[in-house]
Structure formats: C-alpha cells, structure tokens
Design an enzyme around this catalytic site. Sequence first.
Site, short mmCIF file in Angstrom:
data_model
loop_
_atom_site.label_atom_id
_atom_site.label_comp_id
_atom_site.label_asym_id
_atom_site.label_seq_id
_atom_site.Cartn_x
_atom_site.Cartn_y
_atom_site.Cartn_z
N CYS A 382 52.76 47.69 38.99
CA CYS A 382 51.60 48.47 38.22
C CYS A 382 50.67 49.15 39.02
O CYS A 382 50.93 50.26 39.30
CB CYS A 382 50.78 47.09 37.55
SG CYS A 382 49.80 47.76 36.21
N HIS A 508 54.71 44.19 34.64
CA HIS A 508 54.74 43.13 35.88
C HIS A 508 55.91 42.13 35.87
O HIS A 508 56.15 41.03 34.99
CB HIS A 508 53.65 42.43 35.36
CG HIS A 508 52.13 42.92 35.68
ND1 HIS A 508 51.42 43.11 37.10
CD2 HIS A 508 51.33 43.79 34.98
CE1 HIS A 508 50.34 43.59 36.74
NE2 HIS A 508 50.33 44.21 35.84
N GLU A 510 56.76 40.26 37.56
CA GLU A 510 56.53 38.77 38.27
C GLU A 510 56.37 37.74 37.24
O GLU A 510 56.73 36.49 37.35
CB GLU A 510 55.35 38.65 39.09
CG GLU A 510 53.86 39.25 38.71
CD GLU A 510 53.58 40.43 38.44
OE1 GLU A 510 54.52 41.39 38.36
OE2 GLU A 510 52.48 41.10 38.32
N1 GLN Z 1 44.10 49.39 36.91
C1 GLN Z 1 45.48 50.06 36.69
C2 GLN Z 1 45.43 50.19 35.26
O1 GLN Z 1 44.47 49.82 34.48
C3 GLN Z 1 46.53 48.92 37.02
C4 GLN Z 1 46.35 47.68 36.27
C5 GLN Z 1 47.31 46.69 37.00
O2 GLN Z 1 47.91 46.66 38.08
N2 GLN Z 1 47.50 45.64 36.34
O3 GLN Z 1 46.28 50.88 34.50
#
Ligand code: GLN
Length: 536
Positions: A382, A508, A510
């Site tokens: 992410c 994600h 994970e």
């Molecule tokens: N801050 C970034 C976004 O809003 C990544 C978010 C995250 O890593 N969950 O896109």
Amino acid sequence: MPVKYVFVTGGVVSGLGKGITAASLGRLLKARGYHVTSQKFDPYINIDPGTMNPIQHGEVFVTDDGAETDLDLGHYERFIDEGLNKKSNVTTGKVYWNILQKERRGDYGGNTVQVIPHVTNEIKSRFYRNEEATEQEVAIIEIGGTVGDIESQPFLEALRQFQHEVGHENCILIHVTLIPYLKSSGELKTKPTQASVKDLQGMGIQPDILVCRSDYPLDDGIKRKIAQFCNVEKERVIQNLDAEVLYEVPLMMENEHLAHEACACLHLPCPEPDLSEWRKMIDNWKHPKHKIEVALVGKYVSLHDAYISVVESLEHAGVANSADVTIRWVDSERVSSYNVDEMLGGVQGIIVPGGFGDRGIEGMICSIQYAREHKIPYLGLCLGMQLTIVEFARNVLGYADAHSKEFNENTEHPMIHIMADQDGVTNIGGTLRLGSYPCVLADGSKAEELYGTKEISERHRHRYEVNNKYRDVLQENGMMLSGCSPDGRIVEMIEIPSHPFFLATQAHPEFKSRPNKAHPLFRGFIEASLKNGGMI
Ligand code: GLN
C-alpha cells in the site's frame, strides 16, 4: 436448528488474550465439523477503529466487504479461516448511531429512549443469528474490555437478557481471567478471579467455563478452590499458559478439554477433532531448517500490534519455507542516506508496510532505494508501493521532486494522486477505498507465477493511487505494471523484473494469509530472502 452461542468476556486485567481464546475455541469446534462464526463487540464509542491511531489501538483489520475492524478479527480469520464481514465488529458508537437515527425518524413512537430496553435491544438484535441454516452453527461472540468497565455494562446486561431468551443450553459464557503469581510467597492467587466472577454474578450472569491465564500450571487444589468460590465445575476451570507459538493455543486448549466442556454445556455432541494438519504446522513451526532476518521499516515500530497481520504473514511464510524469520524493527524516522547501510545492512529482505501521514516517509524511500540498488528482496504494501513509485521516479527517472500528493500538493511530478472517486471526500471515517477488489496480473509476471493464476482479489484501504500519466515512462525504464484493475484504470501491483525480487502492491495481502496457507506474495518474498543468504 437453534444456533448455539458462546460468549467470551474478560476479567481482572485487559490484554489476557480473550480474542485468542475465542479464536482457539473456534478452531477446535471447526475441527469437529461445526460451522463457526465469530463476532466482536467493542464498548468504545468510535463507530469503528478506522480513525484511531494504530499506536493506541493496533492495526485496523479490513474484511472483504470493506469493514474497518478490530485486530482481533484478524485472529479469528487466521485461526478459524472463515471470512468475516461488516456485522462482525460492533461498537457502542454503531449501536448509538442506529438508535439516534431511529429516534430522529420517530421510530420510538413518543417513548423515552433508554439504555434498557432500547440500547440492550439494539445490542441483542446484533447477537441473533439466522436460525434457518441446516448445519449446526456455533456463534462465538467476544465482548471487548474488562468486566467492571462502565462502558461494558450495557453489553453484559444484553447478554444476561439474551441468555434468558434463547435458553442457557443454547448460550454459555466463557470468562477469561488472570491467576497472578506472587513471587515473595511463591503462590498463585485466586482472589482477583473470585472478585471478577462476583462482578458478573452481581449482574445476574454466571460463567460456565473459566479460562485462567497463568505463568505456572494450576494444580488440582487451585482448580478446586476456584471452582468452589466461583460456582463452576472443577473440570471447567481451564489453565491457559503462555504458548511458544501463538497457533499452539488451540492445541493447548484441546489438552485442557475446552471444546469438550463447551460442547457439554451446549448439549452438543463432541466428536474427535481433526487437528492433524494443524499439529503438523506447529511441528514445522518449531523445527525450522533455516534462519533469516528481514527488516520491517515503518513508523509505528514501538507497537508491534500496529503491523500484526504483516508480522503474522511473515511468520506463516517462514513456516511454508521452513525458515525462522526474525524481524528487525526499523524506525523509518531514523533512517537516512547516511545510516541506511548500518540500519539495513545484513538483512535478507526488506518490507515497507502501509501507513498514513508523512512522518518517516523519507526513511522508507531511502530503504526502498537501498533494497532496489543492493538487489535485496523487497515487498511494498500500500503506502509501501506508493513510495516505491516515488523512489523510482526520483532516482531512476531523475524527477528530483517526485512525490505523492498526499505529502506534497505542489510537486511537479505527482506520481501518486488522489483517486477520482475520493476527490472531494471530506469525512475521514469509512470513506477510503475499502475491501476486496479484483486485479488482473500481467503475463510472465512474478505475481502471476506466485499466485498461480491471472485473476486475483485482495483487500484495500487507501485514498491515493498511481498517476496513470506516468505509466509509460515507468515501463520504459524497467518497471513492470504487473497488476491492474480489470478495467485497466488502476495500477494495483508493480515489479522490477531485473531485480531478484522487487514487488509492491496497492493492496493489503497480509489480511489474507493463514498459518497453514501462507500468502503467495509473502511466501515468494521469504523464499527470495532465503536465497539472499539465509542460514541453513
Ligand atoms: N496513505 C496512503 C493512501 O491513503 C496509503 C494507505 C495505506 O497504506 N493503507 O492511499
């Protein structure tokens, strides 16, 4: 067929692992062929943990349908391997939100709205399951917090009423408590447990089973004493010692006959469980052939729970590769080009997880550059992927000021920008791009090789995305866009094919790793890290 309900509460102190107890029971019942569902009630007033600082509350776990939930739901999914959803995590905030909307609509017909019956009814309505199913369902419901907290009271009162409505043979309570050890007298002490059970009894609730966390085994005398003072049968006083491996808890609870006693209380047959695969996994876990160290570069490294699913996924992938994975916790705020060699030197792999806000991001970018240039296996998640693109733009494409618009509104090279459907959204709670989205993997990509399929789906939680304007220049310079949304609009995954393992994803992954089913990306990452100098 009546659904059987098992409530799990906690007493004496918080942090006793109620979630792990609930999840372990779930695994033991599933191993006996029961259909298990789980739910967590959190007495705090936030609608969900989505807006909470991970340092306070740990990771926000995301379900397929896009609920932002307590990290205990991650344990449930990992232990029980059943998908959870928006209904699986209920907070006081959600309960009151509903009630207040009903009140404004006039649904209460002029009545005074009160904790009893309106709040307790609202809570109970969320306990009830659909009774139509043909399979025997056991619903495991954890009440967060500790008995005695003011916030928990409506939930416990709702539990008392609920048990009365569905019948005690269909609804039992497991209370998780602590038996402290007093070093000076060399004794285990039962009084805090007695007091906590008295609190429950004072509310008209009698626990059926006590799961007692303790540093030392409980002998028969102690069990008898607890049983006598707490009105519980001695066989139903169950010891819960620290486990070497978290996933061993179900096996320890099986030895203590937890599921057996729960089934007896619920008037359910208790066939022999099939735990052979689980036992084999634990055995592999305890006898790894290799040893590696990977760096996790993030800003919440003082609280490891903030990255709990990432940590678990690394361990699952370790087991799949017969490797003991040590995590080097690297505070990204402390990493700079001057010390990166020292901070990351010697690790076999580097991982940059998700996050929000600009604290520590330059250190993450520095670490990504180090992984790329030193050919160290790298996995970005992410925010980790977004910064991977920024790093590439700065150091390969030569765009010195490249950035994500999240951190620099005025950059000339906004490699990462706000998603079209997020533009203009001002509320921060529950408005991210959340939940499962499909993704199509590129032919010949590492991702395709690891997943073994072209079409995948992963969970998301973000507001920003790769700026499509830069796709061509990224590809021309050696970056592969290895995963895109099926309509081709969103870049979901990237790789550098000339690197031994350099992969980052907007999702994600994970959240979908399981102890006995390591996630393909983590498995591949650990496999590559092992090739990068793991010890045999
Ligand atoms: N801050 C970034 C976004 O809003 C990544 C978010 C995250 O890593 N969950 O896109």
